[in-house]
Design an enzyme around this catalytic site. Structure first.
Site, PDB file in Angstrom:
ATOM      1  N   ASP A 331       0.869  -1.167   0.000  1.00  0.00           N
ATOM      2  CA  ASP A 331       0.000   0.000   0.000  1.00  0.00           C
ATOM      3  C   ASP A 331       0.912   1.225   0.000  1.00  0.00           C
ATOM      4  O   ASP A 331       2.067   1.141   0.431  1.00  0.00           O
ATOM      5  CB  ASP A 331      -0.882  -0.056   1.249  1.00  0.00           C
ATOM      6  CG  ASP A 331      -1.598   1.251   1.474  1.00  0.00           C
ATOM      7  OD1 ASP A 331      -2.309   1.684   0.560  1.00  0.00           O
ATOM      8  OD2 ASP A 331      -1.396   1.863   2.548  1.00  0.00           O
ATOM      9  N   ARG A 332       0.406   2.375  -0.500  1.00  0.00           N
ATOM     10  CA  ARG A 332       1.279   3.556  -0.563  1.00  0.00           C
ATOM     11  C   ARG A 332       1.164   4.423   0.699  1.00  0.00           C
ATOM     12  O   ARG A 332       2.077   4.458   1.520  1.00  0.00           O
ATOM     13  CB  ARG A 332       0.958   4.391  -1.815  1.00  0.00           C
ATOM     14  CG  ARG A 332       2.016   5.438  -2.120  1.00  0.00           C
ATOM     15  CD  ARG A 332       1.575   6.422  -3.210  1.00  0.00           C
ATOM     16  NE  ARG A 332       0.721   7.471  -2.671  1.00  0.00           N
ATOM     17  CZ  ARG A 332       0.206   8.468  -3.399  1.00  0.00           C
ATOM     18  NH1 ARG A 332       0.431   8.538  -4.698  1.00  0.00           N
ATOM     19  NH2 ARG A 332      -0.548   9.389  -2.830  1.00  0.00           N
ATOM     20  N   ASP A 333       0.010   5.086   0.853  1.00  0.00           N
ATOM     21  CA  ASP A 333      -0.114   6.109   1.902  1.00  0.00           C
ATOM     22  C   ASP A 333      -0.235   5.481   3.284  1.00  0.00           C
ATOM     23  O   ASP A 333      -1.157   4.713   3.543  1.00  0.00           O
ATOM     24  CB  ASP A 333      -1.332   6.991   1.610  1.00  0.00           C
ATOM     25  CG  ASP A 333      -1.201   7.678   0.248  1.00  0.00           C
ATOM     26  OD1 ASP A 333      -0.074   8.121  -0.081  1.00  0.00           O
ATOM     27  OD2 ASP A 333      -2.197   7.724  -0.497  1.00  0.00           O
ATOM     28  N   ASP A 339       1.286   9.371   5.315  1.00  0.00           N
ATOM     29  CA  ASP A 339       0.010   9.738   4.690  1.00  0.00           C
ATOM     30  C   ASP A 339      -0.202  11.249   4.733  1.00  0.00           C
ATOM     31  O   ASP A 339      -0.271  11.833   5.809  1.00  0.00           O
ATOM     32  CB  ASP A 339      -1.133   9.018   5.415  1.00  0.00           C
ATOM     33  CG  ASP A 339      -2.461   9.214   4.684  1.00  0.00           C
ATOM     34  OD1 ASP A 339      -2.425   9.599   3.498  1.00  0.00           O
ATOM     35  OD2 ASP A 339      -3.514   8.983   5.309  1.00  0.00           O
ATOM     36  N   THR A 373      -2.815   1.084  -4.592  1.00  0.00           N
ATOM     37  CA  THR A 373      -3.211   2.250  -3.807  1.00  0.00           C
ATOM     38  C   THR A 373      -4.562   2.818  -4.235  1.00  0.00           C
ATOM     39  O   THR A 373      -4.874   2.873  -5.429  1.00  0.00           O
ATOM     40  CB  THR A 373      -2.104   3.340  -3.880  1.00  0.00           C
ATOM     41  OG1 THR A 373      -2.538   4.510  -3.193  1.00  0.00           O
ATOM     42  CG2 THR A 373      -1.761   3.723  -5.316  1.00  0.00           C
ATOM     43  N   ASN A 374      -5.378   3.204  -3.251  1.00  0.00           N
ATOM     44  CA  ASN A 374      -6.641   3.905  -3.499  1.00  0.00           C
ATOM     45  C   ASN A 374      -6.348   5.400  -3.624  1.00  0.00           C
ATOM     46  O   ASN A 374      -5.747   5.980  -2.727  1.00  0.00           O
ATOM     47  CB  ASN A 374      -7.605   3.750  -2.303  1.00  0.00           C
ATOM     48  CG  ASN A 374      -8.171   2.349  -2.183  1.00  0.00           C
ATOM     49  OD1 ASN A 374      -8.000   1.518  -3.071  1.00  0.00           O
ATOM     50  ND2 ASN A 374      -8.861   2.098  -1.078  1.00  0.00           N
ATOM     51  N   GLN A 375      -6.775   6.029  -4.721  1.00  0.00           N
ATOM     52  CA  GLN A 375      -6.609   7.483  -4.856  1.00  0.00           C
ATOM     53  C   GLN A 375      -7.968   8.093  -5.220  1.00  0.00           C
ATOM     54  O   GLN A 375      -8.194   8.565  -6.340  1.00  0.00           O
ATOM     55  CB  GLN A 375      -5.535   7.803  -5.913  1.00  0.00           C
ATOM     56  CG  GLN A 375      -4.129   7.323  -5.539  1.00  0.00           C
ATOM     57  CD  GLN A 375      -3.573   7.956  -4.260  1.00  0.00           C
ATOM     58  OE1 GLN A 375      -3.895   9.111  -3.942  1.00  0.00           O
ATOM     59  NE2 GLN A 375      -2.769   7.216  -3.508  1.00  0.00           N
ATOM     60  N   CYS A 408      -6.433   2.730  -7.896  1.00  0.00           N
ATOM     61  CA  CYS A 408      -7.884   2.875  -8.054  1.00  0.00           C
ATOM     62  C   CYS A 408      -8.197   4.369  -7.969  1.00  0.00           C
ATOM     63  O   CYS A 408      -8.008   4.988  -6.931  1.00  0.00           O
ATOM     64  CB  CYS A 408      -8.640   2.112  -6.974  1.00  0.00           C
ATOM     65  SG  CYS A 408     -10.367   2.677  -6.867  1.00  0.00           S
ATOM     66  N   CYS A 418     -12.333  -2.169  -7.817  1.00  0.00           N
ATOM     67  CA  CYS A 418     -10.888  -2.097  -7.530  1.00  0.00           C
ATOM     68  C   CYS A 418     -10.573  -1.387  -6.217  1.00  0.00           C
ATOM     69  O   CYS A 418      -9.503  -1.590  -5.653  1.00  0.00           O
ATOM     70  CB  CYS A 418     -10.124  -1.475  -8.698  1.00  0.00           C
ATOM     71  SG  CYS A 418     -10.826   0.007  -9.426  1.00  0.00           S
ATOM     72  N   ASP A 445      -1.529  -0.656   5.923  1.00  0.00           N
ATOM     73  CA  ASP A 445      -1.634  -0.051   7.256  1.00  0.00           C
ATOM     74  C   ASP A 445      -3.058   0.009   7.797  1.00  0.00           C
ATOM     75  O   ASP A 445      -3.254   0.444   8.929  1.00  0.00           O
ATOM     76  CB  ASP A 445      -1.038   1.367   7.248  1.00  0.00           C
ATOM     77  CG  ASP A 445      -1.873   2.332   6.419  1.00  0.00           C
ATOM     78  OD1 ASP A 445      -2.356   1.900   5.347  1.00  0.00           O
ATOM     79  OD2 ASP A 445      -2.045   3.486   6.831  1.00  0.00           O
TER      80      ASP A 445
END
Ligand code: ZN
Length: 495
Positions: A331-333, A339, A373-375, A408, A418, A445
């Site tokens: 995951d990114r953030d 974050d 990652t969700n954006q 996403c 997604c 996280d």
């Protein structure tokens, strides 16, 4: 000519024979047009520079992890259907690569193909104990001196078991896990020459360390492993009897019990003499060899028992080998960077502590990395996609390259498949990168990362932040305090 769907993997400790092998590969009757991945397993020292005109040579390092780890790094980096392992001290025949093509076709329905090994022995005298030991390679099954496996089969079982620290039994272990004793590995027709390496007088004594590896084989494959592996049954029982007699003799001496001392000494001498003669009789019987055999035969039974005992302590309850995952999704953030809500500014990207080093430890072992990652800021109109891409580029600048980014862009209300916790991104990553979800791990996280992973059949590690809810921590199958700690667990095979 259709290309041969393989890569050649050569683990090495930088022996001079490596350049002989490279020359032999460069001069094949059919030009070697597949990657040759040389895995340098020296702990340190300058990078290897190999000169082999025309070869697609790639040198990577495995930093002293042993031959099993070096081979694992090699096949992980390879992207071909097959992986052809060659040892760094063999010389392939000039038509080796040409014949390999047919061998792999012949093995199409199985998982592996073995080459034929020729060990040149002196013509003018009988071979020494050491030479006969090397010559045994010519009849051994499934030795990695020249062995090709299907990459996906090797990957499915986690590759070579790195608990085998030397080039001994790690080949038979993998072969058994791949069903070689049920005929999944077929004999090919290609040939290599395996010369007898020079050895000092005590080489046979050092080889007794293999008794610890035999103990690991027994733990992993049961007491009849040596029948299934078609390995000669060792002399460990006789060595134990000889050592017990020797110890009894010493005990008799110490307690001044003459009869015990005499009997013990006689037993030890008889066992030692039998061993020495068994090793001297088939050999050249010259003075140097007889001296070498007498001296080492006196020490071998005790050394063998010591190593067997060491193996007993280390490996008695050894669990099956799990190896490393093929792919780690991050995951990114909040996981690899701090974050910053709805961040569209590359200047605000800040990696979490130790992230670059931790990801480097995975990359170095050949584990593939991608981001999921969700954006939703894109879907809700707060950011456009180019801003997200600019932030992602900054993440790569700071943390090194990722093989792919799965983003996403949808807002929560859009009902896409997604956005995590839906498994769409995770499934897409595994499918596009060609990785079995069972060999993939996700690190995130929050609870939705974990849910997405589990719904896709992927293992998950939670690294909570202060924003992570306690019930998400409680529900996670695995929790680590930092990204670095999660990576260390993954590297230990605990995923
Ligand atoms: Zn989506």
């Amino acid at each position: 000519m259709t290309p041969i769907p393989t890569s050649i993997v050569v683990p090495t400790v930088g022996r001079r024979s490596l350049s002989v092998l490279c020359d032999a590969l460069a001069e094949q009757t059919r030009p070697v047009d597949v990657p040759v991945i040389v895995v340098d397993d020296r702990q340190d020292g300058p990078d290897l520079h190999l000169d082999a005109a025309g070869l697609d040579l790639r040198v990577v390092r495995s930093r002293g992890g042993g031959p099993a780890r070096a081979r694992n790094v090699g096949w992980r980096i390879a992207r071909s259907e097959w992986v052809s392992f060659l040892d760094d001290d063999v010389v392939p025949d000039p038509d080796w690569f040409e014949v390999l093509a047919g061998d792999l076709e012949l093995a199409a329905s199985g998982v592996g193909s073995t080459g034929r090994v020729r060990v040149p022995l002196p013509a003018d005298r009988r071979p020494t104990d050491w030479e006969r030991g090397t010559a045994g390679l010519a009849h051994a099954r499934w030795i990695t001196a020249d062995l090709s496996y299907r990459r996906d089969a090797v990957s499915a079982v986690g590759g070579f078991d790195e608990r085998f620290p030397r080039a001994f039994r790690e080949d038979a272990d993998l072969a058994l896990r791949l069903g070689a004793d049920r005929g999944t590995v077929v004999a090919g027709a290609r040939r290599i020459t395996h010369p007898v390496r020079p050895a000092d007088d005590w080489a046979s004594l050092r080889q007794q360390a293999g008794n610890a590896d035999d103990r690991l084989m027994r733990a992993l494959h049961g007491p009849d492993w040596w029948t299934r592996a078609e390995a000669p049954r060792g002399r460990i029982r006789r060595h134990a009897a000889t050592t017990a007699a020797g110890l009894a003799g010493l005990a008799g001496l110490a307690s001044r019990r003459r009869r015990l001392a005499t009997l013990g000494a006689a037993g030890w001498l008889a066992g030692t003499a039998e061993l020495a003669w068994a090793r001297i009789a088939p050999g050249p019987r010259d003075a140097a060899e007889v001296r070498r055999m007498v001296l080492t035969s006196a020490a071998i039974p005790a050394a063998a028992c010591w190593h067997w005992l060491r193996g007993e302590l280390a490996h008695r309850h050894a669990p099956p080998w799990r190896g490393l995952p093929d792919l780690v999704l991050l995951d990114r953030d909040g996981t690899i960077v701090h974050d910053v809500p709805y961040n569209g500014d590359p200047a605000l990207v800040e990696p979490v502590a130790g992230a670059r080093a931790a990801l480097g430890r995975l990359r170095e072992r050949g584990v593939r990395l991608a981001v999921v990652t969700n954006q939703s800021a894109v879907g809700s109109g707060r950011l456009d996609r180019s801003q997200v891409d600019a932030v992602n580029a900054r993440v790569e600048e700071l943390l090194g390259p990722f093989e792919a980014w799965y983003v996403c862009p949808h807002a929560p209300g859009e009902g896409c498949s997604c956005r995590k916790p839906a498994p769409g991104l995770v499934k897409q990553a595994c499918a596009e990168l060609g990785v079995d979800p069972a060999r993939c791990v996700l690190v995130g996280d929050i609870g939705s990362d974990i849910e997405a992973a589990e719904a896709a059949g992927v293992a998950a590690h939670l690294v909570p932040t202060p924003q992570t809810r306690p019930e998400e921590v409680a529900a996670a199958p695995r929790v680590a305090v930092t990204l670095s700690a999660a990576v260390d667990r993954i590297l230990r095979g605990d995923w």
